[in-house]
Enzyme design. Structure first.
Site, PDB file in Angstrom:
ATOM      1  N   GLY A 181      -8.998  61.202  56.871  1.00 24.72           N
ATOM      2  CA  GLY A 181      -9.842  60.669  55.806  1.00 24.72           C
ATOM      3  C   GLY A 181     -10.670  59.493  56.275  1.00 24.72           C
ATOM      4  N   CYS A 182     -10.345  58.343  55.840  1.00 25.52           N
ATOM      5  CA  CYS A 182     -11.093  57.125  56.141  1.00 25.52           C
ATOM      6  C   CYS A 182     -10.600  56.503  57.446  1.00 25.52           C
ATOM      7  CB  CYS A 182     -10.909  56.145  54.997  1.00 25.52           C
ATOM      8  SG  CYS A 182     -11.584  54.516  55.303  1.00 25.52           S
ATOM      9  N   PHE A 183     -11.498  56.319  58.428  1.00 24.67           N
ATOM     10  CA  PHE A 183     -11.030  55.784  59.710  1.00 24.67           C
ATOM     11  C   PHE A 183     -10.559  54.348  59.595  1.00 24.67           C
ATOM     12  CE2 PHE A 183     -15.806  55.917  60.903  1.00 24.67           C
ATOM     13  CZ  PHE A 183     -16.092  54.657  60.409  1.00 24.67           C
TER      14      PHE A 183
END
Length: 98
Positions: A32-34
């Site tokens: 998902g979100c790094f």
């Protein structure tokens, strides 16, 4: 086939040698979100460094907004450099739930 087996054996032997194991290793994970991945992973003992970016996709040098639009085919990813004498790749996957 014999060349392939010899190559696999040489690769396995290289990983088994202490000199190789002492070298930092890298792994790339996509999710998902790094920034969330980086926040969760950078504090695990044995992590030397983290670097975030994008993998895959069909657009050269996409921006964050382009990737967020889900039209480039890229995934947010994190590159981890870790000390295998402190955490193995198998243990790493276990710790991160991969």
């Amino acid at each position: 086939m014999q060349r392939l087996l010899a190559l696999v054996a040489a690769f396995a032997l290289a990983f088994a040698t202490p000199a190789f194991a002492a070298q930092p290793q890298t792994a790339i994970f996509s999710g998902g979100c790094f920034w969330s991945m980086q926040h969760d992973m950078e504090h695990i003992p044995g992590v030397v460094s983290t670097e975030v970016g994008y993998t895959g996709g069909h657009v050269d040098h996409p921006t964050y907004d382009e990737v967020s639009s889900e039209t480039t085919g890229h995934l947010e990813s994190i590159k981890l450099t870790f000390d295998p004498s402190r955490i193995s790749y198998a243990a790493w996957c276990s710790v991160t739930g991969i």
